[in-house]
Design a protein around this motif. Sequence first.
Motif, mmCIF file in Angstrom:
data_model
loop_
_atom_site.group_PDB
_atom_site.id
_atom_site.type_symbol
_atom_site.label_atom_id
_atom_site.label_comp_id
_atom_site.label_asym_id
_atom_site.label_seq_id
_atom_site.Cartn_x
_atom_site.Cartn_y
_atom_site.Cartn_z
ATOM 1 N N UNK A 1 0.912 -1.115 0.039
ATOM 2 C CA UNK A 1 0.052 0.041 0.017
ATOM 3 C C UNK A 1 0.843 1.150 -0.060
ATOM 4 N N UNK B 1 2.289 1.761 -3.521
ATOM 5 C CA UNK B 1 1.282 2.331 -4.471
ATOM 6 C C UNK B 1 0.858 3.568 -4.134
ATOM 7 N N UNK B 2 0.804 3.968 -2.900
ATOM 8 C CA UNK B 2 0.292 5.262 -2.525
ATOM 9 C C UNK B 2 1.429 6.412 -2.838
ATOM 10 N N UNK C 1 1.557 6.992 -6.852
ATOM 11 C CA UNK C 1 0.578 7.913 -7.000
ATOM 12 C C UNK C 1 0.898 9.307 -6.702
ATOM 13 N N UNK D 1 -6.475 16.104 -9.342
ATOM 14 C CA UNK D 1 -5.772 15.249 -8.607
ATOM 15 C C UNK D 1 -6.341 14.023 -8.655
ATOM 16 N N UNK D 2 -7.556 13.765 -8.513
ATOM 17 C CA UNK D 2 -8.173 12.459 -8.380
ATOM 18 C C UNK D 2 -7.783 11.693 -9.722
ATOM 19 N N UNK D 3 -7.905 12.332 -10.906
ATOM 20 C CA UNK D 3 -7.760 11.699 -12.156
ATOM 21 C C UNK D 3 -6.334 11.173 -12.270
ATOM 22 N N UNK E 1 -4.324 10.322 -9.780
ATOM 23 C CA UNK E 1 -4.165 9.095 -9.105
ATOM 24 C C UNK E 1 -4.717 7.754 -9.412
ATOM 25 N N UNK E 2 -5.810 7.778 -10.163
ATOM 26 C CA UNK E 2 -6.156 6.515 -11.092
ATOM 27 C C UNK E 2 -5.358 6.297 -12.145
ATOM 28 N N UNK E 3 -5.045 7.396 -12.877
ATOM 29 C CA UNK E 3 -4.232 7.473 -13.858
ATOM 30 C C UNK E 3 -2.684 6.499 -13.829
ATOM 31 N N UNK F 1 -2.329 4.657 -11.265
ATOM 32 C CA UNK F 1 -2.096 3.109 -10.868
ATOM 33 C C UNK F 1 -3.010 2.364 -11.363
ATOM 34 N N UNK F 2 -3.207 2.389 -12.912
ATOM 35 C CA UNK F 2 -3.906 1.790 -13.846
ATOM 36 C C UNK F 2 -3.924 0.339 -13.982
ATOM 37 N N UNK F 3 -3.847 -0.381 -12.835
ATOM 38 C CA UNK F 3 -3.536 -1.950 -12.764
ATOM 39 C C UNK F 3 -4.634 -2.591 -13.766
#
Lengths: 255, 203
Positions: free
Chosen positions: A217, A220-221, A224, A236-238, A240-242, A244-246
């Motif tokens: 964790x 990964x964090x 990001x 920002x939220x986008x 973060x997902x970008x 860690x696009x597993x």
Amino acid sequence: MRILVLTFLLAIALPFSVQAQEADRQYETGYSDPIEGVNRGIFTFNSVVDEYVFDPIISGYRFAVPREGRQAITNFLRNLKTPVNLANQLLQGDLNGAGVTLFRFVTNTLTGFGGFLDNAGREGWAYEREDLGQTLAVWGVGDGPYVVIPFFGTASLRDAVGYGLDSFMDPINYIDDDGVRYAYNGTLFMEQKNQLFDVSNDFRANSLDPYSAMKSAVYQNRQAEIADRNTHNKKRTETISESNAFAIPDYDGDF
Amino acid sequence: MTFIKSVFLAFFLLTFSPVAFAADDTAKAESFIDARVKSALEFIGDKDLPFDEKKKKFSGVLESSFDLKTIARFSLGRYWHALEDSDKPAYFSAFKEYIVNVYSQRFKDYSGEVFKTTGARIDQNGDVLVNSSLIPADGAAVSVTWRVRDKKGGMKVVDVMIEGVSMAVTQRSDFSSIVSRNGGDVSMLLAHLQDQNKKLAAQ
């Protein structure tokens, strides 16, 4: 004819099965952990210290100070961290981020009673923590091995060094008064423990192997956080997902 | 010849079907997450509902909205192949129970945070990533990203990423570490899972 079809089917099937195998190993990457034995020992030590020393303090703090008050203290400490965040953003060439940090500082200091209220954050200019670990990552320094530091917690070697050096960027540490410096750093330390309190207790209570779950964790964090460097704060939220696009394969046929 | 044609057809369908999510599907996935999460938060935040009832309801949401088989399989990673076929159903039910137990514990911390989706996009694997925020009355919002897949039985969540931390990937690190520390013995993971379930259910 039959051979042709067979070869063709094989040609399709082979890459698929290789892909499936890759997907099985792909996310086992993370921090390298050459001194895992030592780390696990310190991790256990820290868990005991947290349980018997720091957790009771945090629980008492949470009991005595209402949520709004604790948030005000968090806001105030974050505002004091402005020079460190700003310096790191400039070192990373993140001018947008530096602008937001400066804007937040002026707004919250002037309209938020010296930083106790996060008025800028309420308007969408969210706080972004920047540290030397992230700056070094942007400069191309690799994570280095995973380390667990007694009393403090876990990080990559690069980030651990970064946290240490960050304190030299903090003007408050140059105030010529031991009392002020000890009080300030002690408060920062407890604030950090307070922020991590729920997460680390969650890992300890729920994970089968808290050490490994936490390591994954944190990694990964951190990825990001590092990836957010060049984007506008509001996105920002986008980001973060970008970062860690597993990809997760479909396993319908496996049961 | 028609056989080859159908093989070709099957090949193309296989190759391109993941991208079948059309543009308006992002909106569909976003409203799917919005509706499911909001209705779940309603019973989670209901102070009059006993804990066991919440747990039961959550288990239902999990069954209907999550692709649990894919998540369970992914969490085991390469050790899946080491699991005896006869142990697979036991693993799956222990896994499901574990997820219900862990998240039910986490709900206890829910204190009226507001849930808001903030957009969605298709990623390169053909899933839709729905971004959202959990916003507390004061303090910083938590960013949550949902990986949604269009399956035969409708849309399903295959992963949840909180502040950049994928629950599926973290689960895999956790599980595979248990297996490798037990010399690659997957049955030990099953035992650990069942133990943990007993411990969590007692809380």
